[in-house]
Design an enzyme around this catalytic site. Structure first.
Site, PDB file in Angstrom:
ATOM      1  N   GLU A  74       0.843  -1.211   0.000  1.00  0.00           N
ATOM      2  CA  GLU A  74       0.000   0.000   0.000  1.00  0.00           C
ATOM      3  C   GLU A  74       0.876   1.258   0.000  1.00  0.00           C
ATOM      4  O   GLU A  74       0.720   2.141   0.855  1.00  0.00           O
ATOM      5  CB  GLU A  74      -0.994  -0.023   1.178  1.00  0.00           C
ATOM      6  CG  GLU A  74      -1.957  -1.193   1.081  1.00  0.00           C
ATOM      7  CD  GLU A  74      -3.156  -1.124   2.021  1.00  0.00           C
ATOM      8  OE1 GLU A  74      -3.227  -0.231   2.870  1.00  0.00           O
ATOM      9  OE2 GLU A  74      -4.038  -2.004   1.885  1.00  0.00           O
TER      10      GLU A  74
ATOM     11  N   GLU B 100      -4.938  -8.868  -0.258  1.00  0.00           N
ATOM     12  CA  GLU B 100      -5.701  -8.553   0.963  1.00  0.00           C
ATOM     13  C   GLU B 100      -7.165  -8.447   0.579  1.00  0.00           C
ATOM     14  O   GLU B 100      -7.535  -7.598  -0.242  1.00  0.00           O
ATOM     15  CB  GLU B 100      -5.227  -7.240   1.604  1.00  0.00           C
ATOM     16  CG  GLU B 100      -3.878  -7.372   2.275  1.00  0.00           C
ATOM     17  CD  GLU B 100      -3.475  -6.135   3.080  1.00  0.00           C
ATOM     18  OE1 GLU B 100      -4.376  -5.437   3.608  1.00  0.00           O
ATOM     19  OE2 GLU B 100      -2.265  -5.886   3.170  1.00  0.00           O
TER      20      GLU B 100
HETATM   21  O1  AHR Z   1      -4.928  -6.178   7.068  1.00  0.00           O
HETATM   22  C1  AHR Z   1      -4.807  -5.035   7.828  1.00  0.00           C
HETATM   23  C2  AHR Z   1      -4.204  -3.859   7.045  1.00  0.00           C
HETATM   24  O2  AHR Z   1      -5.060  -3.492   6.008  1.00  0.00           O
HETATM   25  C3  AHR Z   1      -2.899  -4.114   6.351  1.00  0.00           C
HETATM   26  O3  AHR Z   1      -1.812  -3.992   7.206  1.00  0.00           O
HETATM   27  C4  AHR Z   1      -2.873  -3.043   5.314  1.00  0.00           C
HETATM   28  O4  AHR Z   1      -2.107  -3.401   4.185  1.00  0.00           O
HETATM   29  C5  AHR Z   1      -4.340  -2.840   4.982  1.00  0.00           C
HETATM   30  O5  AHR Z   1      -4.674  -1.511   4.950  1.00  0.00           O
END
Ligand code: AHR
Length: 528
Positions: A200, A332
């Site tokens: 990110e 994710e």
């Molecule tokens: O999964 C939790 C968080 O969500 C991660 O660390 C981040 O990459 C995302 O914003």
């Protein structure tokens, strides 16, 4: 009961009394499956997991230390390892997440007593003993039979630091770092299947512009190498660039445009994409227990947006990479609800209900339908964090509905997808209008056909008939995952409230017939 020889009508007469007539007064759902029409491979890596150094994900969830009374092997909990081995987890992403861009790997190697305590400023400012570092992660990966997906630090690290980390892990030649690894008890070079270059980077990874990140990406891709001799050539480690986290396509455009004109000196194999199901938007506010049908339907509606998101990003990728060399890696995804009352809000603790398993099935089905481009995904997260497979409390462990859902999808790992044509109908609940059912099909290496059917309707069963052409089908067997309520959960006191049960299905003249329960996920195998 083996239902193979029972005619569908007779079977339905057995099944129906349990279901009152008005409940079934809906159009049957008809699936058409031509098993000779092979689609893309559903890559096993689509069933990957994410284990960040966050809350009790690693510490307590995986790592209890060698001196713990909780049964462990070299500090790693045996109960968790046994449960995860059964899921055949293809890859585990570690150490983050936002945490990855603040992680300095050297603090997590060597004798535990000599490792420095640091602050986990990404997640709650808690003290990190660094007891679970590189060698412990690799031991965990080895114990569960998985592959390492390591995210290197671009935000607060350097290409040199990341390059040395990869050398520590993968060098087989007697370099100083390989000797250091051997001195730490690991003479053999590790394999690292996947390397994420930052996380990110448009936000917690350094709030970079797409152009700035693209420059970093080139440098890391060029100078951070996997030295393991068995991972050269066709078996090389896949490099995964940071991709989009919002539906707009500017970030993807910049990365793919750069990729299209890359030369021999750098490359990437995958573009990451993050998208969570946050039904009421940020900050997450939906309760993970004690909710009703409207909240259930809203969550499913929100999760189905994944399809549109993927289509948008794929259109850009197709423009620069029509041969689909670069994979889309959804590393994710999952439901992000409000923190469980009484828990540390920075630890992202939530319960996991039947609703979450159903929304996981919808996401996995979307990935399967996009399998020509989406070749890897990581649900967030593995243990005790967000949409977890496993919850632990000291010596206790419970497997969540999402764990059982992933177990039911095992036959789809590396199976060949087969298109399914159907009219999904409509399920209306509160303000949400949803498809009544969803379905995918795939053929495994042994030739078996697997069909998955999700019944989103929380009240009404669905009568399913499926015509299968292109292969002879005889015997049907299957399991269904449902529970009394959409918010049913497994707890330490009642760990089996939401577990799969055998389901009856019949096959006659190439037609499969079954009734799927309301709010359920069903997986059926059909033998040739
Ligand atoms: O999964 C939790 C968080 O969500 C991660 O660390 C981040 O990459 C995302 O914003």
């Amino acid at each position: 009961m083996n239902c193979r020889h029972i005619a569908p009508a007779f079977l339905l007469s057995i099944l129906l009394p349990a279901l009152s007539a008005p409940l079934l007064a809906q159009e049957p759902v008809h699936l058409s499956i031509d098993a000779s029409r092979a689609g893309a491979k559903i890559d096993r890596n689509l069933f990957g997991q994410f284990a960040e150094n966050l809350g009790h994900g690693l510490y307590e969830g995986i790592w209890v230390g060698p001196d713990s009374p909780i049964p462990n092997t070299r500090g790693i909990r045996n109960d968790v390892v046994t449960a995860l081995r059964a899921l055949k987890v293809p890859n585990v992403r570690w150490p983050g997440g936002c945490f990855a861009d603040q992680y300095h790997w050297r603090k997590g190697i060597g004798p535990a007593a000599q490792r420095p305590a640091t602050v986990n400023s990404a997640w709650g400012g808690v003290i990190d003993t660094n007891a679970f570092g590189t060698d412990e992660f690799m031991d965990f990966i080895h114990q569960i039979g998985s592959e390492a997906y390591v995210s290197v630090n671009v935000g607060s690290g350097t290409p040199q630091e990341a390059g040395e980390w990869l050398e520590y892990m993968t060098a087989a030649a007697p370099t100083a770092l390989a000797r250091e690894r051997a001195a730490n008890g690991h003479p053999d070079a590790y394999k690292v299947g996947f390397m994420g270059i930052g996380n990110e980077s448009w936000s917690c990874g350094g709030d970079m512009t797409p152009d700035y990140y693209a420059s970093q990406l080139k440098i890391y891709s060029r100078f951070v190498a996997n030295l393991n001799p068995s991972q050269q050539g066709p078996n090389h480690m896949l490099k995964i660039a940071v991709g989009p986290g919002t539906p707009d396509t500017e970030w993807t455009e910049t990365m793919m445009k750069a990729w299209q004109s890359h030369d021999w000196s750098w490359d990437f194999d995958g573009l990451s994409l993050h998208w969570y199901t946050v039904p009421n938007g940020w900050p997450p506010s939906t309760p993970s227990t004690g909710f009703g049908l409207e909240e259930y339907a809203k969550a499913l509606k929100s999760t189905l947006f994944m399809d549109e998101f993927l289509h948008k990003q794929e259109a850009v990728m197709d423009k620069y990479d029509p041969q689909k060399k670069v994979a889309l890696v959804v590393d994710e995804w999952g439901a992000w609800h409000a923190p469980l009352p009484g828990s540390n809000p920075a630890f992202l603790v939530q319960q996991n209900s039947l609703r979450d398993a159903i929304l996981a099935s919808l996401n996995l089905n979307i990935f399967a339908r996009h399998a020509d481009r989406v070749r890897m995904s990581n649900i967030a997260q593995m243990i005790n964090v967000l949409q977890a497979m496993i919850l632990t409390d000291k010596e206790k462990m419970v497997l969540t509905p999402t764990y059982y859902l992933f177990k039911m999808y095992l036959p789809f790992q590396d199976a060949t997808s087969i298109p399914v044509a159907f009219d999904a109908g409509t399920y209306k609940q509160g303000g949400a209008s949803l498809p009544r059912v969803d379905a995918i099909a795939a053929r495994d290496a042994s030739g078996k056909l697997w069909i998955e059917i999700t019944n989103l309707d929380a009240d009404k069963p669905a009568e399913i008939s499926a015509d299968v052409t292109g292969m002879q089908v005889k015997q049907a067997k299957g399991e269904t995952l449902t529970a009394p309520a959409v918010d049913s959960v497994n707890t330490f006191a009642a760990p089996t409230s939401v577990t799969p049960k055998p389901v009856s299905a019949v096959v006659k003249n190439g037609r499969l017939a079954l009734i799927v329960e309301p709010k359920s996920v069903t997986v059926i195998s059909l033998e040739p």
